[in-house]
Enzyme design. Structure first.
Site, short mmCIF file in Angstrom:
data_model
loop_
_atom_site.label_atom_id
_atom_site.label_comp_id
_atom_site.label_asym_id
_atom_site.label_seq_id
_atom_site.Cartn_x
_atom_site.Cartn_y
_atom_site.Cartn_z
N HIS A 154 0.81 -1.22 0.00
CA HIS A 154 0.00 0.00 0.00
C HIS A 154 0.84 1.27 0.00
O HIS A 154 0.34 2.35 -0.24
CB HIS A 154 -0.92 0.01 1.23
CG HIS A 154 -1.99 -1.04 1.15
ND1 HIS A 154 -3.30 -0.75 0.87
CD2 HIS A 154 -1.93 -2.39 1.27
CE1 HIS A 154 -4.01 -1.87 0.84
NE2 HIS A 154 -3.20 -2.88 1.09
N ASP A 373 3.61 9.64 -0.59
CA ASP A 373 2.43 8.91 -0.14
C ASP A 373 2.12 7.84 -1.19
O ASP A 373 2.10 8.15 -2.39
CB ASP A 373 1.24 9.89 -0.03
CG ASP A 373 0.21 9.45 1.02
OD1 ASP A 373 0.12 8.24 1.27
OD2 ASP A 373 -0.49 10.33 1.56
#
Ligand code: G6P
Length: 466
Positions: A154, A373
Site C-alpha cells: 500500500h 504517499d
C-alpha cells in the site's frame, strides 16, 4: 486475507464486549469478496499480550494472531514503522536498523504465515497486505506450494539506491518473490521493486515480469523456474458510499454548522491526515503562515481546519513531529487570531466517516501536501463528496493519487512559493473552471473505485497462476 490489522475493532457494549467492522476502504471493498468465498482473515487484533480465539463476524472467519508487548515494540513500532516506513518514504526521517527488530519481524511474519497455511483450503487464494508482512509470501509457499499467493504494497516502493541501505534487502525481496502477483500503487513502484529484485536476488527477466529459479539447494531434483509479476493497481475508495453520505440532509446540515461555528469565513481550507511526517503538514502550515504575514490572506476571510489523527504515538519521530506541529499551530494562532476568528483550527482526533464527509462538504479548498504517499485516499474522498462540482483540490505530485486526479492543482510541497501560489489560485478559482476540474476528477473515481481495484487484482492473480 492476511494483514497486520484485522478488519474488526473491539467495542465495549455495557456488560460485555463485541466487534464492529473497521471503517476504511480496504475492509469495505474486501468484505463482500470474503463473504462470497467463505473467506478467513488473519491479522492482529490490536492489543498486546492477549490471545483471542477465532470467531465468525458477518460471514468472515476472523483468525487473530497474538503479539507480545515485546513484539509490538520490535516488529510493529520498530522494524515496520521506524525502519521500513521511513526507508520506503524517501528517507524523510532517518530509518533505524536494529538486528533485534529484524529478528522480531521474521518471527512475527512466520506466525502470520503459519496461521494462513493452517487455515487455507487446498488450492486457495491468499492475499497478503502491506509492508509489515513482506516475508509472508515466501514462508507460505515453502509449506503450501498449492496456494495462489498475491501481495499488495500500500505504500511506495523506494528506488533501488535507497532500498539498498536495508541490511536485510535480499531476504525482504526473496520474501516478496514468494508471491505469484505483486501489486503496487504506481508503475514506478513496481519498476523499483523489479530493479531491486534483479540486482540483489537471482531473479531475472525484463520489465516487471520476473523469473525466479528455485529448488536445488537441498540437492534433490532439478531447478524449477517460476514466474512472478509486479504490476500497478492503484487503490481507490468506496466512491458511491462517500457520495451518498454527502447527500444526506443531516450531514449537509452538519457542514453548515461547522462553517457557522468558525464564524462563517469566506473560505475554509481543510487538511486531513494521520499525524505522520510523510504528510507534509509542516510545509502546509509554513505556506499558510507566510500567506498570512504577507497579507495575501486574512484571518476571518480564510480559516484552515487541520485534522491530525493520532498515530504510532510511541515511535520517537512521531512524538517529535507532534511537538513541532503543535508548536507551529500555537505560534500561528497566537500571532494572527482575533477574538472572533482563528487562523488554524487544529484537531488531534479521529472522526467517524459521517463527520469527515461533513468536513469535506464544509471545505472550499482541500490541501494534500504529502512529501511521499503511496496513494492518499483523503484526496479521493474529498472529490467523491463534492457532488455539485464545487471546491478545489491542491494535491502533491508525490502522492499516488496525482496519477488519477490530474485536474487537481498539482504542487511540489517543497516549493513553498509554489504552494502559496496554488493556495491563492484555489481560493480564487472561477466557478466554471473549478466545476470543470472537479467533475472530471469525479468521473475518474466513480469508475475506478475500490471494488474495481480488488476485482482487477484478483482477476489478474487468476490469470497469472498456472
Ligand atoms: C498506512 C499503511 C497501513 C496502516 C495504516 C495505519 O495506510 O499502509 O498498513 O494500517 O497506515 O497505520 P497503523 O500503524 O495504525 O496500522
Amino acid at each position: 486475507m492476511v494483514s497486520n490489522r484485522l478488519p474488526v475493532d473491539r467495542v465495549s457494549e455495557g456488560e460485555g464486549s463485541g466487534w464492529r467492522r473497521s471503517p476504511g476502504g480496504l475492509v469495505t471493498a474486501l468484505a463482500p469478496v470474503m463473504e462470497r468465498s467463505d473467506g478467513a482473515w488473519v491479522g492482529w487484533h490490536g492489543a498486546p499480550d492477549e490471545m483471542v480465539e477465532p470467531f465468525e463476524h458477518e460471514g468472515i472467519t476472523i483468525l487473530p494472531v497474538p503479539l507480545s508487548s515485546d513484539e509490538v515494540e520490535n516488529y510493529y513500532e520498530g522494524f515496520s514503522n521506524a525502519t521500513l516506513w521511513p526507508l520506503y518514504h524517501d528517507v524523510i526521517a532517518p530509518p533505524e536498523f536494529h538486528r533485534a527488530w529484524w529478528d522480531s519481524y521474521q518471527r512475527v511474519n512466520r506466525r502470520f504465515a503459519d496461521a494462513a497455511a493452517t487455515h487455507a483450503a487446498e488450492g486457495a487464494t491468499v492475499w497478503v497486505q502491506d509492508y509489515q508482512l513482506q516475508l509472508v509470501p515466501a514462508m507460505l509457499r515453502e509449506g503450501r506450494p498449492d496456494l495462489k499467493i498475491g501481495f499488495f504494497n500500500h505504500i511506495p516502493f523506494p528506488p533501488q539506491e535507497i532500498f539498498a541501505q536495508l541490511p536485510w534487502r535480499r531476504q525482504v525481496l526473496e520474501g516478496l518473490l514468494g508471491a505469484d502477483l505483486l501489486g503496487f500503487q504506481r508503475p514506478n513502484d513496481a519498476a523499483n521493486f523489479s530493479r531491486a529484485a534483479r540486482r540483489y536476488t537471482r531473479a531475472s527477466g525484463k520489465g516487471t515480469h520476473l523469473t525466479v529459479t528455485e529448488g536445488t539447494h537441498d540437492g534433490g531434483g532439478s531447478p524449477r523456474a517460476r514466474e512472478v509479476r509486479a504490476e500497478a493497481f492503484p487503490i481507490s475508495i468506496d466512491t458511491a458510499r462517500i457520495s451518498e453520505l454527502a447527500s444526506r440532509p443531516d450531514i449537509i446540515e452538519r457542514a453548515k454548522q461547522i462553517r457557522q461555528d468558525l464564524g462563517d469565513p469566506t473560505t475554509i481550507m481543510l487538511g486531513v491526515d494521520r499525524l505522520d511526517y510523510t504528510k507534509g503538514i509542516r510545509h502546509r502550515l509554513k505556506a499558510f503562515e507566510e500567506l498570512l504575514s504577507d497579507g495575501r490572506v486574512k484571518v476571518g476571510d480564510v480559516t484552515l481546519i487541520q485534522v491530525a489523527s493520532p498515530s504510532r504515538e510511541r515511535v520517537e519521530q512521531y512524538r517529535i513531529l507532534r511537538e513541532e506541529i503543535e508548536g507551529t499551530v500555537g505560534r500561528i494562532n497566537g500571532t494572527f487570531d482575533t477574538m472572533q476568528h482563528t487562523a488554524v483550527r487544529y484537531l488531534h482526533h479521529a472522526y467517524p466517516v459521517e463527520e469527515m464527509v461533513a468536513l469535506y462538504l464544509a471545505a472550499d479548498v482541500m490541501l494534500v501536501t504529502a512529501l511521499r504517499d503511496g496513494m492518499n485516499l483523503v484526496a479521493k474522498e474529498y472529490v467523491a463528496a463534492r457532488r455539485d462540482g464545487t471546491g478545489a483540490l491542491v494535491l502533491s505530485e508525490f502522492a499516488g493519487a496525482a496519477d488519477q486526479l490530474k485536474q487537481a492543482l498539482l504542487i511540489n510541497p517543497h516549493d513553498i512559493a509554489g504552494v502559496k501560489d496554488a493556495i491563492t489560485t484555489a481560493i480564487t478559482l472561477p466557478h466554471g473552471v473549478a466545476t470543470r476540474r472537479m467533475k472530471a476528477m469525479r468521473r475518474q473515481i466513480l469508475v475506478h473505485n475500490v471494488e474495481e481495484w480488488s476485482s482487477s487484482f484478483l482477476v489478474r492473480l487468476e490469470e497469472v497462476c498456472p
